[in-house]
Design a protein around this motif. Structure first.
Motif, PDB file in Angstrom:
ATOM      1  N   SER A 192      33.133 167.682  63.169  1.00  0.00           N
ATOM      2  CA  SER A 192      34.551 167.341  62.957  1.00  0.00           C
ATOM      3  C   SER A 192      34.742 166.363  61.808  1.00  0.00           C
ATOM      4  O   SER A 192      33.809 165.705  61.361  1.00  0.00           O
ATOM      5  N   ALA A 193      36.008 166.275  61.392  1.00  0.00           N
ATOM      6  CA  ALA A 193      36.375 165.447  60.232  1.00  0.00           C
ATOM      7  C   ALA A 193      36.200 163.959  60.504  1.00  0.00           C
ATOM      8  O   ALA A 193      36.316 163.150  59.590  1.00  0.00           O
ATOM      9  N   SER A 194      35.935 163.587  61.766  1.00  0.00           N
ATOM     10  CA  SER A 194      35.714 162.162  62.019  1.00  0.00           C
ATOM     11  C   SER A 194      34.358 161.928  62.693  1.00  0.00           C
ATOM     12  O   SER A 194      34.066 160.824  63.130  1.00  0.00           O
ATOM     13  N   GLY A 195      33.522 162.963  62.719  1.00  0.00           N
ATOM     14  CA  GLY A 195      32.280 162.902  63.482  1.00  0.00           C
ATOM     15  C   GLY A 195      31.262 161.886  62.995  1.00  0.00           C
ATOM     16  O   GLY A 195      30.323 161.549  63.721  1.00  0.00           O
ATOM     17  N   ALA A 196      31.384 161.411  61.753  1.00  0.00           N
ATOM     18  CA  ALA A 196      30.402 160.450  61.245  1.00  0.00           C
ATOM     19  C   ALA A 196      31.073 159.137  60.839  1.00  0.00           C
ATOM     20  O   ALA A 196      30.491 158.337  60.104  1.00  0.00           O
ATOM     21  N   THR A 197      32.290 158.905  61.334  1.00  0.00           N
ATOM     22  CA  THR A 197      32.985 157.660  60.993  1.00  0.00           C
ATOM     23  C   THR A 197      32.168 156.465  61.476  1.00  0.00           C
ATOM     24  O   THR A 197      31.689 156.460  62.609  1.00  0.00           O
ATOM     25  N   GLY A 198      32.024 155.479  60.607  1.00  0.00           N
ATOM     26  CA  GLY A 198      31.257 154.289  60.960  1.00  0.00           C
ATOM     27  C   GLY A 198      29.784 154.388  60.584  1.00  0.00           C
ATOM     28  O   GLY A 198      29.050 153.419  60.720  1.00  0.00           O
ATOM     29  N   TYR A 199      29.353 155.551  60.111  1.00  0.00           N
ATOM     30  CA  TYR A 199      27.940 155.754  59.793  1.00  0.00           C
ATOM     31  C   TYR A 199      27.714 155.946  58.298  1.00  0.00           C
ATOM     32  O   TYR A 199      28.592 156.415  57.572  1.00  0.00           O
ATOM     33  N   PHE A 200      26.481 155.642  57.899  1.00  0.00           N
ATOM     34  CA  PHE A 200      25.966 156.070  56.613  1.00  0.00           C
ATOM     35  C   PHE A 200      24.922 157.130  56.942  1.00  0.00           C
ATOM     36  O   PHE A 200      24.059 156.912  57.774  1.00  0.00           O
ATOM     37  N   VAL A 201      25.026 158.287  56.313  1.00  0.00           N
ATOM     38  CA  VAL A 201      24.199 159.426  56.703  1.00  0.00           C
ATOM     39  C   VAL A 201      23.019 159.604  55.752  1.00  0.00           C
ATOM     40  O   VAL A 201      23.176 159.520  54.533  1.00  0.00           O
ATOM     41  N   GLU A 202      21.838 159.832  56.297  1.00  0.00           N
ATOM     42  CA  GLU A 202      20.726 160.302  55.463  1.00  0.00           C
ATOM     43  C   GLU A 202      20.470 161.763  55.791  1.00  0.00           C
ATOM     44  O   GLU A 202      20.288 162.125  56.952  1.00  0.00           O
ATOM     45  N   TYR A 203      20.471 162.613  54.766  1.00  0.00           N
ATOM     46  CA  TYR A 203      20.172 164.025  54.948  1.00  0.00           C
ATOM     47  C   TYR A 203      18.673 164.239  54.753  1.00  0.00           C
ATOM     48  O   TYR A 203      18.098 163.710  53.806  1.00  0.00           O
ATOM     49  N   ALA A 204      18.080 165.005  55.650  1.00  0.00           N
ATOM     50  CA  ALA A 204      16.644 165.224  55.590  1.00  0.00           C
ATOM     51  C   ALA A 204      16.339 166.643  56.056  1.00  0.00           C
ATOM     52  O   ALA A 204      17.248 167.421  56.337  1.00  0.00           O
ATOM     53  N   GLY A 205      15.059 166.965  56.104  1.00  0.00           N
ATOM     54  CA  GLY A 205      14.659 168.308  56.539  1.00  0.00           C
ATOM     55  C   GLY A 205      14.311 169.174  55.340  1.00  0.00           C
ATOM     56  O   GLY A 205      14.771 168.923  54.225  1.00  0.00           O
ATOM     57  N   ASP A 206      13.501 170.226  55.564  1.00  0.00           N
ATOM     58  CA  ASP A 206      13.017 170.991  54.410  1.00  0.00           C
ATOM     59  C   ASP A 206      14.108 171.785  53.717  1.00  0.00           C
ATOM     60  O   ASP A 206      14.032 172.019  52.511  1.00  0.00           O
TER      61      ASP A 206
END
Ligand code: SF4
Lengths: 467, 199
Positions: A192-206
């Motif tokens: 959702s459009a608010s699913g990561a509010t408050g977070y800083f995201v690191e993208y990982a995986g191959d």
């Protein structure tokens, strides 16, 4: 306990951390543009203070500029005034400007990386939420408001509370016809459009590791569309070879020293994240949005949710959104007639995007009743496209290659989608009125947009690849 | 714009829509000004006015029975762009408080930097506020920053809200972040001396 990549960068930039206070964080690079900076410069004037470290701020004109005949004076008086104010302010305060006519001009989040200004380990801010784009290099990059632009101009620091950390891993192999844009649209539709509010995201995986730098930028760019403060990807050989040799990248001994440091920029194995999500690349099909926030997306062959599939509390907003789009709950989008195609914006206007589209449409022609705008992200992208003959492919297809700027991504200049019309757009926001009053936006990848340009309809691009 | 916020009792304007983004609060085509003033005129422009610039009767800001310094909105208010113009438009229109069950991060910062108080309440309390206004459009809402309380005056129902101590001090006293950062100048220069790189 190990540290996350985000923590390593953040912690090494803290100038002052006091209990009950936000951290004062040092900023390595500050980008500004014409729309969110004039009031900040005014603030400095009122306080009677200079820009503290003018060489750490770079300016460009992008949001408001015309994308045709940029060599002529801007016709629209207010836009012209804003661009002139940027020239005046940067001259007065000693900030470098890549304005209209400059070979480096372009969308702020396109030019930073391509000029080698954006580097791993940096803290980067700009008065624009898609500053998260620069996180693709392993930088902590986020958008700020104008009062904060003034803070950075005045002190090269910003006051911020440290966000929480989220890891989003995407594993496995992408299917044919599925691009990094589809990965990020898919993730947002799931959380959702608010699913990561408050977070800083690191993208990982191959699946992320295997992406090119430009494809990684597309992912980080849209972090904000799920509410995240920003997104980043640990730098690796792909990152280093992209940066090497660019105009402002470190050279010689500086390069060696920087590289040694950059190689320490990863999340330690035992680093703790506040939240971890995992997705399988094989589950992702080309995506399209149907509603008026980027979370309202689905696979291109799927159906819009029926009313009873939507939580009761969310139904009024859902209905309002579909009324705006003039779409029926439960219906499919495949085959839906469209009027405009916009390939551009800081999400998908880089040379790889243009190459991909050109390869796909080479020797073909757009549908008659569709208007196709291709807006390169920068002067350098435009020049490269011309050098490679991509401009000729577009001309033969009936696509209009325009000059660099934000353009129909936000409809501040004259590039607006008319009321009631449907546009497939490679940009990042499908908000009501975003592309013009009452314009209707379907967000998609450059390939899905190109396919729609040829057929005049929402199309499953995989058909061309024989699934 | 007063820089101090302490305590307020006011009627409220309800907009019970979720995910109100900054493009709705102030559409991009109105971002061409180079000062902070006058944005209130275009607050919620496309919901307030039709294509011929006539007020739309069904939008709450055009309904004279609703007024006040408090805006009450559905969850995820202020998502989207980082443009501070959204906060300027709300402030210029006269709002001092926005009540919602969830705010987007950048909006929250921008609001506080403009001395607008974002009050995050539970979904249940938000529903009660909407119901109170539905029952009586002039229902008064009380916001007490010192004690971090929001109250529906008629029923006395109240809830406490969070605000960080630093921002609270700023609002109560009218300080801003730049005043604080400028006081750290020596620390900033000292930090710069420790950087191994010139970028
Ligand atoms: S292209 Fe669109 S999203 Fe990107 S900076 Fe410009 S207006 Fe913002």
């Amino acid at each position: 306990m190990g540290k996350t990549l985000f923590d390593k960068i953040w912690d090494s930039h803290i100038v002052m951390s006091k209990p009950e206070h936000p951290d004062a964080v040092y900023i390595n690079t500050h980008f500004i543009h014409e729309v969110t900076s004039p009031q900040a410069f005014d603030g400095l004037r009122k306080r009677g203070i200079p820009v503290f470290r003018p060489q750490k701020t770079r300016a460009t004109a992008d949001h408001n500029v015309p994308t045709l005949e940029q060599h002529l004076p801007i016709k629209e008086a207010l836009s012209r005034h804003q661009v002139e104010m940027l020239t005046k302010n940067t001259t007065e305060f000693g900030v470098e400007l890549y304005g209209l006519g400059h070979p480096y001009q372009g969308i702020v989040h396109v030019i930073g990386p391509e000029l080698g200004i954006t580097l791993p380990g940096m803290t980067i801010v700009c008065g624009d939420s898609h500053t998260s784009t620069h996180g693709a290099f392993g930088a902590v990059a986020f958008g700020i408001g104008t009062s904060e632009v003034e803070q950075v101009l005045a002190t090269q620091c910003i006051l911020q509370y440290k966000p929480k950390r989220m890891k989003i891993a995407v594993n496995g192999t992408l299917k044919n016809g599925v691009l990094s844009k589809d990965i990020i649209l898919y993730i947002i539709s799931k959380i959702s459009a608010s699913g990561a509010t408050g977070y800083f995201v690191e993208y990982a995986g191959d699946a992320i590791r295997n992406l090119s730098m430009e494809a990684r930028m597309t992912i980080c760019n849209m972090s904000i569309e799920m509410g995240a403060r920003g997104g980043l990807i640990a730098p690796d050989e792909t990152t280093f070879s992209y940066i090497k040799g660019r105009q402002f990248a470190p050279q010689g001994a500086e390069w060696d020293k920087a590289l040694a440091y950059w190689k320490t920029l990863f999340s330690d194995d035992d680093a703790a994240f506040d939240k971890v999500l995992t997705f399988d690349a094989a589950d992702i099909e080309p995506q399209i949005t149907y509603g008026t926030n980027p979370g309202m997306g689905m696979g291109v062959t799927q159906h819009i949710p029926a009313l009873d599939q939507v939580e009761e509390k969310e139904r009024p907003s859902f209905k309002k959104s579909l009324e705006y789009m003039d779409l029926q709950p439960g219906s499919a989008l495949l085959g839906k007639k469209i009027d405009y195609v916009f390939i551009g914006s800081c999400t998908n206007s880089r040379i790889e995007d243009l190459r991909l589209v050109a390869d796909y449409v080479k020797g073909k022609r757009k549908a008659d009743d569709v208007v196709v705008w291709i807006v390169p992200g920068s002067k350098q992208v435009e020049a490269q496209a011309k050098a490679e003959g991509i401009d000729k492919v577009f001309a033969a297809a009936g696509f209009q290659l325009r000059e660099p700027g934000c353009s129909a991504c936000l409809g501040m200049n004259e590039d607006k989608v008319p009321a009631g019309m449907y546009c497939i757009s490679t940009s990042n926001r499908n908000f009501e009125g975003r592309q013009g009053p009452n314009a209707r936006t379907f967000l998609a990848s450059p390939l899905t947009a190109a396919a729609a340009a040829l057929t005049g309809r929402v199309t499953d691009v995989r058909e061309a690849f024989g699934h | 714009m007063s820089k101090i916020f302490q305590h307020l009792v006011s009627s409220a304007v309800p907009v019970p829509i979720e995910n109100i983004d900054t493009d709705q609060i102030i559409p991009a085509r109105f971002l061409k000004a180079t000062t902070r003033d006058g944005f209130g005129e275009n607050l919620f422009r496309d919901w307030r006015f039709d294509a011929n610039n006539q007020p739309k009767a069904d939008f709450v800001l055009n309904n004279p029975i609703y007024s006040g310094k408090v805006l009450v909105a559905g969850k995820n208010f202020g998502c989207g762009s980082s443009r501070e113009h959204a906060a300027w438009a709300l402030a210029d229109y006269g709002f001092k408080v926005v009540v919602s069950s969830f705010f987007a991060d950048i909006f929250k910062n921008n609001a506080l930097n403009n001395f607008i108080l974002p009050v995050q309440v539970s979904e249940t309390f938000l529903d009660k506020v909407f119901q109170a206004i539905e029952a009586d459009p002039e229902a008064k809402i009380e916001v007490d920053l010192e004690n971090q309380l929001i109250r529906i005056v008629a029923s006395g129902e109240q809830e406490s809200f969070d605000i960080n101590a630093y921002k609270k001090t700023c609002l109560l006293n009218g300080y801003d972040d730049i005043d604080y950062l400028l006081s750290l100048r020596q620390d900033i220069e000292k930090y710069e001396g420790t950087r191994a790189f010139n970028f």
